[in-house]
Motif scaffolding. Structure first.
Motif, PDB file in Angstrom:
ATOM      1  N   ARG A  34       0.817  -1.212   0.000  1.00  0.00           N
ATOM      2  CA  ARG A  34       0.000   0.000   0.000  1.00  0.00           C
ATOM      3  C   ARG A  34       0.854   1.267   0.000  1.00  0.00           C
ATOM      4  N   SER A  38      -1.089   5.727  -5.962  1.00  0.00           N
ATOM      5  CA  SER A  38      -2.290   5.237  -6.623  1.00  0.00           C
ATOM      6  C   SER A  38      -2.291   5.704  -8.070  1.00  0.00           C
ATOM      7  N   SER A 196     -12.532   4.056  -2.102  1.00  0.00           N
ATOM      8  CA  SER A 196     -11.344   4.350  -1.298  1.00  0.00           C
ATOM      9  C   SER A 196     -10.359   5.261  -2.018  1.00  0.00           C
ATOM     10  N   LYS A 197     -10.693   5.632  -3.234  1.00  0.00           N
ATOM     11  CA  LYS A 197      -9.804   6.434  -4.075  1.00  0.00           C
ATOM     12  C   LYS A 197      -8.448   5.747  -4.276  1.00  0.00           C
ATOM     13  N   GLY A 198      -8.540   4.432  -4.417  1.00  0.00           N
ATOM     14  CA  GLY A 198      -7.344   3.674  -4.736  1.00  0.00           C
ATOM     15  C   GLY A 198      -6.398   3.429  -3.587  1.00  0.00           C
ATOM     16  N   ASN A 199      -6.945   3.333  -2.368  1.00  0.00           N
ATOM     17  CA  ASN A 199      -6.072   3.092  -1.217  1.00  0.00           C
ATOM     18  C   ASN A 199      -6.862   2.375  -0.132  1.00  0.00           C
ATOM     19  N   CYS A 229      -5.536  -1.371  -8.422  1.00  0.00           N
ATOM     20  CA  CYS A 229      -5.153  -0.614  -7.231  1.00  0.00           C
ATOM     21  C   CYS A 229      -3.780  -1.034  -6.709  1.00  0.00           C
ATOM     22  N   SER A 230      -2.748  -0.298  -7.089  1.00  0.00           N
ATOM     23  CA  SER A 230      -1.390  -0.621  -6.643  1.00  0.00           C
ATOM     24  C   SER A 230      -1.198  -0.366  -5.156  1.00  0.00           C
ATOM     25  N   LYS A 231      -2.028   0.488  -4.563  1.00  0.00           N
ATOM     26  CA  LYS A 231      -1.887   0.801  -3.141  1.00  0.00           C
ATOM     27  C   LYS A 231      -2.793  -0.043  -2.249  1.00  0.00           C
ATOM     28  N   CYS A 232      -3.623  -0.873  -2.854  1.00  0.00           N
ATOM     29  CA  CYS A 232      -4.542  -1.693  -2.064  1.00  0.00           C
ATOM     30  C   CYS A 232      -3.866  -2.969  -1.588  1.00  0.00           C
ATOM     31  N   SER A 233      -4.226  -3.419  -0.400  1.00  0.00           N
ATOM     32  CA  SER A 233      -3.798  -4.724   0.096  1.00  0.00           C
ATOM     33  C   SER A 233      -5.033  -5.596   0.258  1.00  0.00           C
TER      34      SER A 233
END
Length: 376
Positions: A34, A38, A196-199, A229-233
Motif C-alpha cells: 500500500r 495510486s 477508497s480512491k485507490g487506497n 489498485c497498486s496501493k490496495c492490500s
C-alpha cells in the motif's frame, strides 16, 4: 446466500482449475504493497465499472426465438435443493410463472437440503414421465445416476447457479443458468477501489466449498483489486458455511488485528456478513471498517447506510424464466444458450422504497421472453 448449497458443493472439495487453486483449497493471504502511488487512471476505470453496474440492467436475449407451444399441456418438475431457502423459493416462483404463461404445469419437489432427497426427487420426476426437470441450486454431478436415467428417458435437465455461467455443463445436463461470478467479484472490487480512491486495505472472506464463490474471490475480487489498485492490500480469510456462526466473527477480529490498516471486509455472500459484523465490533472497528457483500439480501441495511455499504446481486425470478427458456430449446432440438442473467451493484442511492425484484432489476424480461416464445 445459497446456504442450501453446502451439501452440494462440499462433495466437490473445491477442485477448480484456471483460478490458481488446488484440491482442498487451503486459505491463503495475498498482500499488495500500500506504500506506492495510486493510479488515477485505474481509479477512474473503477468508477466507470461502478457507474455501469449501478444502473438497471437491460435484457440481453439468449438467441433465436423458440416456440413456446412445445411446453403447452406438459409438466415440468422443479427439484429444489430446499424450499426453506428464500434463494431457491424465488427461482421456483420464476419457473412457475413462466410455465403458467406457456400453459404448462409444474410440480415442486422440496429437496430439504438432503442429498438423498435430491436424488429421490429426480427419480420421482423420471417415474412421473416429466417433460423436463429443473434443479435450483443442485449440481447434476451429485445425482449422476438419477440424471443418467433422465437422459435415458429423454428428459432434459437444467440446473441453476451450480457454477459460474462459463463453466462446463455437468454430465447429463442440457444446460445450466447462472451468472458470471467472476464479473460479480470484479464489480465488488471496483466499488472498493473507487470508494477508497485507490487506497484500501481489504479482508476478503472466501468459502472454498463453493466453486461459484471460488470464482468470485480468486477469479474476480483478488485479481481485480491488484489490477486496479497498486496501493490496495488484500488478505483472504477462508470460512466454511457450516461453521460460520461459531468461527467467522473471531476470524475477522483476528484478521483486523493482524492487519490494522484494513478498512473493508468483502463477503462472498451476504450470509457471511451477519457473522462477520460481531468480529468487526469486537476489533473496535465498527465505525471505520465498511462491508461489501453479494447476493443482494441485505439491501435494507445498504439503503439505511449501515455497515454494509454496497451489495452485488442477481435476479432470481428472472433466472427461473431463463431456465424455462432452456427447457424449450432442449425440447425443440436447439442448442443450449447463455441466458445472460445480469448482476447489479446496489448502494444507498440506487435503492428505492420497494425491494421487489422488478423494482431492483426491472421486469421487462417477461415481455421479451414471451415474444421469443411467440406467446400472444
Amino acid at each position: 446466500m445459497r446456504i442450501g448449497r453446502v451439501l452440494r458443493v462440499a462433495v466437490w472439495l473445491c477442485v477448480v482449475t484456471g483460478l490458481g487453486l488446488t484440491a482442498g483449497c487451503a486459505a491463503t493471504a495475498t498482500v499488495a504493497n500500500r506504500a506506492g502511488a495510486s493510479n488515477s487512471a485505474d481509479v477512474g476505470k473503477a468508477k466507470a465499472i461502478v457507474a455501469a453496474a449501478e444502473v438497471v440492467p437491460k435484457f440481453i436475449g439468449p438467441g433465436s426465438s423458440v416456440n413456446g407451444a412445445a411446453l403447452r399441456g406438459k409438466t415440468v418438475w422443479i427439484v429444489s435443493a430446499g424450499q426453506a431457502v428464500p434463494f431457491n423459493v424465488s427461482i421456483v416462483n420464476g419457473v412457475k410463472a413462466a410455465c403458467a404463461a406457456l400453459g404448462c404445469k409444474t410440480v415442486v419437489f422440496d429437496g430439504q437440503e438432503s442429498l438423498s432427497q435430491w436424488g429421490r426427487g429426480v427419480s420421482e420426476a423420471v417415474a412421473a414421465k416429466a417433460s423436463a426437470i429443473i434443479m435450483p441450486s443442485i449440481s447434476p454431478s451429485l445425482v449422476t445416476s438419477e440424471v443418467e436415467q433422465a437422459v435415458t428417458d429423454k428428459i432434459p435437465v437444467v440446473d441453476l447457479f451450480s457454477e459460474t455461467q462459463s463453466a462446463p455443463v455437468s454430465a447429463g445436463a442440457f444446460a445450466h443458468v447462472s451468472i458470471s461470478y467472476v464479473q460479480s467479484g470484479r464489480i465488488q472490487a471496483a466499488y472498493v477501489v473507487a470508494a477508497s480512491k485507490g487506497n484500501a486495505g481489504v479482508i476478503a472472506i472466501a468459502d472454498n466449498e463453493f466453486p461459484s464463490e471460488v470464482a468470485r474471490v480468486n477469479g474476480g475480487i483478488v485479481p481485480e483489486l491488484h489490477s486496479l489498485c497498486s496501493k490496495c492490500s488484500v488478505n483472504v480469510v477462508e470460512q466454511a458455511a457450516g461453521t460460520m456462526q461459531s468461527d467467522l466473527g473471531s476470524k475477522i477480529s483476528s484478521a483486523l488485528a493482524a492487519h490494522p490498516g484494513a478498512d473493508y471486509v468483502m463477503a462472498a455472500y451476504d450470509a457471511q456478513v451477519t457473522y462477520a459484523l460481531p468480529g468487526i465490533v469486537q476489533a473496535g472497528e465498527a465505525h471505520t471498517v465498511k462491508v461489501v457483500g453479494a447476493d443482494a439480501v441485505n439491501l435494507s441495511q445498504v439503503r439505511a447506510k449501515g455497515e454494509e455499504v454496497a451489495d452485488v446481486g442477481e435476479p432470481l425470478v428472472w433466472a427461473g424464466w431463463g431456465a424455462v427458456d432452456e427447457v424449450l430449446r432442449a425440447l425443440k432440438g436447439r442448442p443450449a444458450a447463455d441466458e445472460h442473467i445480469p448482476v447489479r451493484l446496489f448502494v444507498a442511492t440506487n435503492i428505492g422504497s420497494s425491494l421487489s425484484e422488478s423494482a431492483l432489476f426491472g421486469g421487462s424480461y417477461k415481455s421479451h421472453y414471451l415474444k421469443l416464445w411467440d406467446v400472444k
